[in-house]
Design an enzyme around this catalytic site. Structure first.
Site, PDB file in Angstrom:
ATOM      1  N   GLU A  31       0.894  -1.312  -0.038  1.00 52.68           N
ATOM      2  CA  GLU A  31      -0.079  -0.138   0.110  1.00 52.68           C
ATOM      3  C   GLU A  31       0.788   1.298   0.076  1.00 52.68           C
ATOM      4  O   GLU A  31       0.565   2.258  -0.766  1.00 52.68           O
ATOM      5  CB  GLU A  31      -0.983   0.134   1.173  1.00 52.68           C
ATOM      6  CG  GLU A  31      -1.779  -1.170   1.422  1.00 52.68           C
ATOM      7  CD  GLU A  31      -1.071  -2.330   2.416  1.00 52.68           C
ATOM      8  OE1 GLU A  31      -1.871  -2.901   3.347  1.00 52.68           O
ATOM      9  OE2 GLU A  31       0.113  -2.447   2.365  1.00 52.68           O
ATOM     10  N   CYS A  61      -1.908  -2.522   7.444  1.00 57.71           N
ATOM     11  CA  CYS A  61      -1.676  -2.285   9.108  1.00 57.71           C
ATOM     12  C   CYS A  61      -2.156  -0.880   9.355  1.00 57.71           C
ATOM     13  O   CYS A  61      -2.582  -0.158   8.672  1.00 57.71           O
ATOM     14  CB  CYS A  61      -0.329  -2.528   9.011  1.00 57.71           C
ATOM     15  SG  CYS A  61       0.950  -1.186   8.252  1.00 57.71           S
TER      16      CYS A  61
END
Length: 141
Positions: free
Chosen positions: A72, A98
């Site tokens: 990401e 996360c």
């Protein structure tokens, strides 16, 4: 767009994120991410070391090195270097984000996150939900 059509598109882009994850040199977990805006892929990423570093993600004890970037983060920083904006886009990622990546997702203006595998630590999903980011879990694998 009707829900059935959106679901089919979501599955296709998520499969593409899985294919992109195959580019990762990481042994423990390969993660891929695609950012889509207006049905156009504006960025992609996979987990790995920063540019110019050796392509080895784990140390001799099979622990992920602290400087490995998540898929990401790679996709978001890649779109930041381009002339595109991720505001209002959808992020497709093979594993749920996360906490650190979730903060980047919020700041990048990404409005939807579609993911396959739910990571064992879910505080990233909690903060995305709190920020009003739409979360969609689709099992592909």
């Amino acid at each position: 767009m009707n829900n059935d059509k959106q679901h089919k598109l979501d599955k296709r882009y998520l499969r593409m994120a899985h294919i992109w994850a195959e580019n990762s040199y990481c042994e423990r977990r390969k993660v891929g991410a695609i950012i889509v805006k207006d049905k156009m892929i504006i960025s992609d990423g996979y987990n790995g070391t920063p540019s110019g570093f050796e392509n080895i993600c784990e140390d001799e004890n099979n622990i992920t090195k602290p400087y490995v970037l998540h898929a990401e983060a790679n996709a978001i920083t890649k779109v930041a270097k381009s002339h595109n904006s991720s505001k209002g886009s959808t992020l497709y990622v093979t594993t749920s984000p996360c906490m650190e990546c979730s903060k980047l997702i919020i700041q990048a203006g990404i409005k939807r996150v579609v993911f396959d595998e739910k990571y064992r630590i879910t505080n990233g999903l909690d903060i995305l939900e709190r920020a009003g980011v739409e979360l969609v879990n689709i099992k592909i694998s």
